[in-house]
Motif scaffolding. Structure first.
Motif, PDB file in Angstrom:
ATOM      1  N   ASN A 297       0.936  -1.188  -0.021  1.00  0.00           N
ATOM      2  CA  ASN A 297       0.026  -0.170   0.061  1.00  0.00           C
ATOM      3  C   ASN A 297       0.887   1.290  -0.004  1.00  0.00           C
ATOM      4  O   ASN A 297       0.646   2.268  -0.671  1.00  0.00           O
ATOM      5  N   ARG A 298       1.737   1.280   0.778  1.00  0.00           N
ATOM      6  CA  ARG A 298       2.576   2.412   1.041  1.00  0.00           C
ATOM      7  C   ARG A 298       3.631   2.972  -0.056  1.00  0.00           C
ATOM      8  O   ARG A 298       3.809   4.137  -0.355  1.00  0.00           O
ATOM      9  N   ALA A 299       3.941   1.921  -0.910  1.00  0.00           N
ATOM     10  CA  ALA A 299       4.987   2.165  -2.111  1.00  0.00           C
ATOM     11  C   ALA A 299       4.393   2.035  -3.341  1.00  0.00           C
ATOM     12  O   ALA A 299       4.905   2.656  -4.144  1.00  0.00           O
ATOM     13  N   LEU A 300       3.267   1.595  -3.422  1.00  0.00           N
ATOM     14  CA  LEU A 300       2.312   1.607  -4.739  1.00  0.00           C
ATOM     15  C   LEU A 300       1.076   2.213  -4.774  1.00  0.00           C
ATOM     16  O   LEU A 300       0.823   3.102  -5.619  1.00  0.00           O
ATOM     17  N   VAL A 301       0.135   1.447  -3.972  1.00  0.00           N
ATOM     18  CA  VAL A 301      -1.150   2.080  -3.839  1.00  0.00           C
ATOM     19  C   VAL A 301      -1.349   3.575  -3.863  1.00  0.00           C
ATOM     20  O   VAL A 301      -1.806   4.244  -4.351  1.00  0.00           O
ATOM     21  N   TYR A 302      -0.556   3.855  -2.512  1.00  0.00           N
ATOM     22  CA  TYR A 302      -0.782   5.175  -1.935  1.00  0.00           C
ATOM     23  C   TYR A 302      -0.184   6.374  -2.818  1.00  0.00           C
ATOM     24  O   TYR A 302      -1.048   7.434  -3.020  1.00  0.00           O
ATOM     25  N   PRO A 303       0.883   6.180  -3.277  1.00  0.00           N
ATOM     26  CA  PRO A 303       1.647   7.476  -4.448  1.00  0.00           C
ATOM     27  C   PRO A 303       0.783   7.231  -5.472  1.00  0.00           C
ATOM     28  O   PRO A 303       0.493   8.537  -5.946  1.00  0.00           O
ATOM     29  N   LEU A 304       0.459   6.190  -5.977  1.00  0.00           N
ATOM     30  CA  LEU A 304      -0.188   6.302  -7.341  1.00  0.00           C
ATOM     31  C   LEU A 304      -1.697   6.785  -7.238  1.00  0.00           C
ATOM     32  O   LEU A 304      -2.325   7.308  -8.258  1.00  0.00           O
ATOM     33  N   ARG A 305      -2.378   6.965  -6.077  1.00  0.00           N
ATOM     34  CA  ARG A 305      -3.479   7.627  -5.925  1.00  0.00           C
ATOM     35  C   ARG A 305      -3.458   8.960  -5.557  1.00  0.00           C
ATOM     36  O   ARG A 305      -4.528   9.674  -5.566  1.00  0.00           O
ATOM     37  N   GLN A 306      -2.474   9.571  -5.190  1.00  0.00           N
ATOM     38  CA  GLN A 306      -2.208  10.802  -4.779  1.00  0.00           C
ATOM     39  C   GLN A 306      -2.504  11.708  -6.383  1.00  0.00           C
ATOM     40  O   GLN A 306      -1.984  11.360  -7.379  1.00  0.00           O
ATOM     41  N   ALA A 307      -3.060  12.902  -6.201  1.00  0.00           N
ATOM     42  CA  ALA A 307      -3.376  13.742  -7.198  1.00  0.00           C
ATOM     43  C   ALA A 307      -1.987  14.291  -7.755  1.00  0.00           C
ATOM     44  O   ALA A 307      -1.772  14.330  -8.954  1.00  0.00           O
ATOM     45  N   SER A 308      -1.159  14.734  -6.791  1.00  0.00           N
ATOM     46  CA  SER A 308       0.130  15.293  -7.062  1.00  0.00           C
ATOM     47  C   SER A 308       1.014  15.173  -5.803  1.00  0.00           C
ATOM     48  O   SER A 308       0.571  14.886  -4.842  1.00  0.00           O
ATOM     49  N   ARG A 309       2.180  15.274  -5.995  1.00  0.00           N
ATOM     50  CA  ARG A 309       3.289  15.362  -4.877  1.00  0.00           C
ATOM     51  C   ARG A 309       4.443  16.192  -5.251  1.00  0.00           C
ATOM     52  O   ARG A 309       5.003  16.332  -6.392  1.00  0.00           O
ATOM     53  N   LYS A 310       4.822  17.044  -4.118  1.00  0.00           N
ATOM     54  CA  LYS A 310       5.942  17.950  -4.534  1.00  0.00           C
ATOM     55  C   LYS A 310       7.197  17.486  -4.647  1.00  0.00           C
ATOM     56  O   LYS A 310       7.376  16.326  -4.354  1.00  0.00           O
ATOM     57  N   PRO A 311       8.281  18.098  -5.602  1.00  0.00           N
ATOM     58  CA  PRO A 311       9.436  17.658  -5.740  1.00  0.00           C
ATOM     59  C   PRO A 311      10.022  17.202  -4.458  1.00  0.00           C
ATOM     60  O   PRO A 311      10.040  17.956  -3.480  1.00  0.00           O
ATOM     61  N   MET A 312      11.056  16.346  -4.574  1.00  0.00           N
ATOM     62  CA  MET A 312      11.936  15.984  -3.432  1.00  0.00           C
ATOM     63  C   MET A 312      13.457  16.219  -3.757  1.00  0.00           C
ATOM     64  O   MET A 312      13.896  15.715  -4.826  1.00  0.00           O
ATOM     65  N   HIS A 313      14.003  16.637  -2.598  1.00  0.00           N
ATOM     66  CA  HIS A 313      15.512  16.820  -2.741  1.00  0.00           C
ATOM     67  C   HIS A 313      15.971  15.532  -2.758  1.00  0.00           C
ATOM     68  O   HIS A 313      15.450  14.686  -1.978  1.00  0.00           O
ATOM     69  N   ILE A 314      16.885  15.312  -3.626  1.00  0.00           N
ATOM     70  CA  ILE A 314      17.722  14.076  -3.999  1.00  0.00           C
ATOM     71  C   ILE A 314      18.270  13.316  -2.369  1.00  0.00           C
ATOM     72  O   ILE A 314      18.170  12.316  -2.414  1.00  0.00           O
TER      73      ILE A 314
END
Length: 276
Positions: free
Chosen positions: A106-123
């Protein structure tokens, strides 16, 4: 190379407990780091420079590290690291690994793919998170397969009935609560029109009536249940790390809500109902 490093540290068992203590100490230090520097990812991220990575893709990759590390250390690691204890794959320990995989599916696949958007992340945030998840997966996987010393035999569920029932209930409640409150936040970012909404608003429903970050509270409950269920020092260390990471982040988000929304409910705490 790995063999030489572990031999230099006194063998895998000594290395394992050294890493476990280091993980515990670093978890506590994270609290001070987040108080000083904040928690710059997700809603708290403002970085848009050259080292910014796609937020959703980076989240998927760094979260997948944990189940991969757990499964590798549980099933395959002995192929290049000799151990002094016999390796055990019982139905009980495999069931515990399965719960871990369920969470991260859920945390690695379902959750992020259901999000409308996500802010950029520093490397840098992505790399530190990958290191955290790799170490966490290793510590828990090796505990289940090698260092639990036969704890997870066929009678485990009967011998430790209350721990099993209580821990499993907390794990399920925490996971369901985490998903439920994530859904509330997602609906705010993707309203009925189906189009992503980049404006933030005050979440309402469930434990949001009591705290600003109930999804974080539920995640701590979930892993506390897992630690009770498994009686694993590695799992309890994960609880400590989760609490040390999420509590200051929740407090930061709570203060952000108060700044952004002058009429923000005054009765809400940051993460733990009635406490903080």
């Amino acid at each position: 190379m790995m063999n030489h490093l572990i031999d230099a540290l006194g063998g895998e068992e000594d290395t394992y407990y050294l890493l476990l203590r280091a993980f515990q100490i670093s978890s506590v230090l994270v609290v001070g780091g987040e108080i000083v520097f904040g928690s710059p990812y997700g809603s708290q991220s403002k970085y848009k420079g050259a080292l910014a990575l796609n937020g959703q893709l980076t989240w998927v990759l760094m979260e997948l590290v944990s189940p991969v590390a757990l499964l590798y250390s549980y099933f395959a690691m002995d192929s290049f690291i000799p151990v002094t204890r016999s390796k055990r794959h019982s139905l009980v320990s495999t069931a515990f690994c399965t719960l871990w995989i369920m969470h991260y599916a859920n945390r690695a696949l379902v959750y992020p793919l259901r999000q409308a958007s996500r802010k950029p992340m520093h490397i840098g945030i992505g790399l530190v998170s990958c290191l955290f998840n790799a170490l966490n997966g290793y510590l828990n996987g090796r505990w289940f397969s090698v260092f639990s010393s036969g704890l997870y035999n066929d009678d485990y569920f009967y011998t430790y009935t209350w721990q099993v029932v209580f821990g499993l209930c907390l794990f399920v409640l925490g996971m369901v609560g985490n998903i439920y409150h994530d859904n509330i936040l997602m609906r705010l970012r993707r309203p009925a029109t189906g189009k992503p909404n980049n404006r933030y608003s005050v979440p309402i429903g469930g434990l949001f009536a009591m705290v600003s970050c109930p999804h974080y509270f539920c995640e701590v409950v979930e892993w506390t249940g897992y630690a009770i269920l498994t009686q694993s020092p590695a799992a309890w260390t994960f609880v400590l790390a989760t609490l040390c990471n999420l509590l200051p982040r929740a407090y930061s988000i709570h203060k952000w809500y108060q700044r952004e929304f002058p009429k923000y409910p005054t009765n809400r705490k940051a993460m733990i109902p009635y406490i903080i």
